[in-house]
Enzyme design. Structure first.
Site, PDB file in Angstrom:
ATOM      1  N   HIS A   7       0.824  -1.129  -0.063  1.00 37.49           N
ATOM      2  CA  HIS A   7      -0.072   0.164   0.146  1.00 37.49           C
ATOM      3  C   HIS A   7       0.971   1.105   0.057  1.00 37.49           C
ATOM      4  CE1 HIS A   7       0.517  -0.745   4.276  1.00 37.49           C
ATOM      5  NE2 HIS A   7       0.634   0.492   4.282  1.00 37.49           N
ATOM      6  N   HIS A  79       3.893   7.096   3.590  1.00 37.06           N
ATOM      7  CA  HIS A  79       4.939   6.053   3.542  1.00 37.06           C
ATOM      8  C   HIS A  79       4.477   5.039   2.587  1.00 37.06           C
ATOM      9  CE1 HIS A  79       2.113   4.106   6.661  1.00 37.06           C
ATOM     10  NE2 HIS A  79       2.313   3.275   6.004  1.00 37.06           N
ATOM     11  N   GLU A 130       7.582   0.944   4.968  1.00 37.71           N
ATOM     12  CA  GLU A 130       7.146  -0.174   5.899  1.00 37.71           C
ATOM     13  C   GLU A 130       7.500  -1.334   5.326  1.00 37.71           C
ATOM     14  OE1 GLU A 130       3.122   0.140   6.322  1.00 37.71           O
ATOM     15  OE2 GLU A 130       2.897  -0.888   8.261  1.00 37.71           O
TER      16      GLU A 130
HETATM   17 CO    CO Z   1       1.129   1.254   6.366  1.00 37.43          CO
END
Ligand code: CO
Length: 134
Positions: A7, A79, A130
């Site tokens: 994502h 992020h 991440e």
């Molecule tokens: Co995230």
């Protein structure tokens, strides 16, 4: 080592307005807001054919995205999340190469119930990364 883009997370001040942009203007499928108190955010998930967008609104006074929104009042990309097959092996390889893992270096349970780590943006072209165990 990194696999799929899981994502892209976008920090926003007004989650309802942000969800409307993705639903009404961009014509995407958006979820209802999901409070995640353990992560200090409320999330709207935008499902695309090949990945997800997560709209993050601060939840509570100690939200990890509060300072980001102070610096970027209009919101912005917070992020990107890449999947890895083995998060411990990925961490060890990154640390051996000199990259900084945020926090104590131990994976935490992320927004999808899977182990995650965050990597220092100064080591990755100014982007907070991440890693999520696939
Ligand atoms: Co995230």
């Amino acid at each position: 080592m990194i696999g799929r883009l899981n994502h892209v997370a976008i920090a926003v001040r007004d989650l309802a307005a942000a969800a409307a942009v993705y639903r009404d203007t961009l014509g995407a499928a958006v979820s209802t807001p999901v409070p995640q108190p353990a992560h200090g955010v409320t999330v709207v998930f935008v499902t695309l054919a090949n990945t997800k967008i997560e709209l993050l609104e601060p939840l509570g006074p100690d939200s990890p995205i509060a300072r980001f929104l102070e610096r970027s009042p209009d919101g912005g990309i917070h992020h990107v999340c890449y999947e890895v097959d083995d998060i411990i092996a990925a961490r060890d390889r990154l640390q051996a190469s000199g990259a900084r893992v945020l926090g104590d270096g131990e994976p935490k349970t992320g927004a999808h119930g899977k182990p995650v780590l965050f990597l220092h943006p100064k080591d990755f072209l100014g982007t907070l990364i991440e890693l999520e165990q696939a």
